[in-house]
Write an enzyme that holds these catalytic residues in place. Sequence first.
Site, PDB file in Angstrom:
ATOM      1  N   GLY A 170       1.775   7.123  -3.390  1.00  0.00           N
ATOM      2  CA  GLY A 170       1.177   8.385  -3.791  1.00  0.00           C
ATOM      3  C   GLY A 170       0.867   8.492  -5.264  1.00  0.00           C
TER       4      GLY A 170
ATOM      5  N   SER B  92       1.130   2.744  -3.508  1.00  0.00           N
ATOM      6  CA  SER B  92       1.665   2.257  -2.232  1.00  0.00           C
ATOM      7  C   SER B  92       1.198   0.850  -1.880  1.00  0.00           C
ATOM      8  CB  SER B  92       1.278   3.216  -1.105  1.00  0.00           C
ATOM      9  OG  SER B  92      -0.138   3.375  -1.056  1.00  0.00           O
TER      10      SER B  92
ATOM     11  N   ASN C 140      -5.623   6.453  -5.354  1.00  0.00           N
ATOM     12  CA  ASN C 140      -5.318   7.839  -4.975  1.00  0.00           C
ATOM     13  C   ASN C 140      -6.175   8.843  -5.737  1.00  0.00           C
ATOM     14  OD1 ASN C 140      -3.264   7.365  -3.007  1.00  0.00           O
ATOM     15  ND2 ASN C 140      -1.865   6.811  -4.650  1.00  0.00           N
TER      16      ASN C 140
ATOM     17  N   HIS D 265      -3.369   1.186   4.684  1.00  0.00           N
ATOM     18  CA  HIS D 265      -2.344   0.303   4.109  1.00  0.00           C
ATOM     19  C   HIS D 265      -2.289  -1.032   4.861  1.00  0.00           C
ATOM     20  CE1 HIS D 265      -1.004   4.355   2.788  1.00  0.00           C
ATOM     21  NE2 HIS D 265      -0.793   3.693   1.663  1.00  0.00           N
TER      22      HIS D 265
ATOM     23  N   ASP E 146      -2.818   3.746   9.924  1.00  0.00           N
ATOM     24  CA  ASP E 146      -3.565   4.722   9.129  1.00  0.00           C
ATOM     25  C   ASP E 146      -4.902   4.177   8.638  1.00  0.00           C
ATOM     26  OD1 ASP E 146      -2.826   2.953   7.122  1.00  0.00           O
ATOM     27  OD2 ASP E 146      -1.414   4.311   6.164  1.00  0.00           O
TER      28      ASP E 146
END
Length: 225
Positions: free
Chosen positions: A90, A53, A118, A204, A201
Amino acid sequence: MLHKNVFLWSLLLLLLQGCSEKKENQTATDASTMKENAPAPAKTKNILFFGNSLTAGYGLTQAEAFPAIIQQKMDSLGLPYKSINAGLSGETTAGGKSRIDWLLRQPVDVFVLELGANDGLRGIPPTETSKNLQAIVDKVKAKYPEAKLVMLGMEVPPNMGGAYASQFRVIFREIAEKNDMTLVPFLLEGVAGIRALNQGDGIHPTVEGQKILANNVWEALQPIL
């Protein structure tokens, strides 16, 4: 006398016509020579940004993600490279290992690898992450042995534990050294943990954060282009 004048005028016209044709022929020859001697346009080369991402530009448009910003930098310098954003939100290193073959169907001149974050957030053993990253690099080298390689390093938050964080951090340097890859030690340098540069969040990057990522990558990428 009249015949003499007509003859002189006819001769003059022939001379003028000959000069005109000679000039036109010379001009055509010069133009042809210039065309032959002109340098051939540089062939556009592909830079494949392969990541998650962070590369995809999660929460933003693809035009705001760092691969697109790097494309703008290359265009401004007249560098004949095309930036290909192959980021997938992801994505883990295991997923990347499965996906890379399809992407390698297109020519790759520079390969930029950005995977592992991740894995770290999921607590995947660093040894497993390392094996997957090496497998991805091996596939690229086998298909395009002349491609230049760039590794974008990553770190995990302190709450993952000190020992795990230390083991995770060294993966990227080890892979880079083993495969003669240009290394960006930490892609999120100057962005991680800074609220104003991250989306809600806290993970990001915002548009401004992506610009910093682009600069982090560009410092390492520009010298090898």
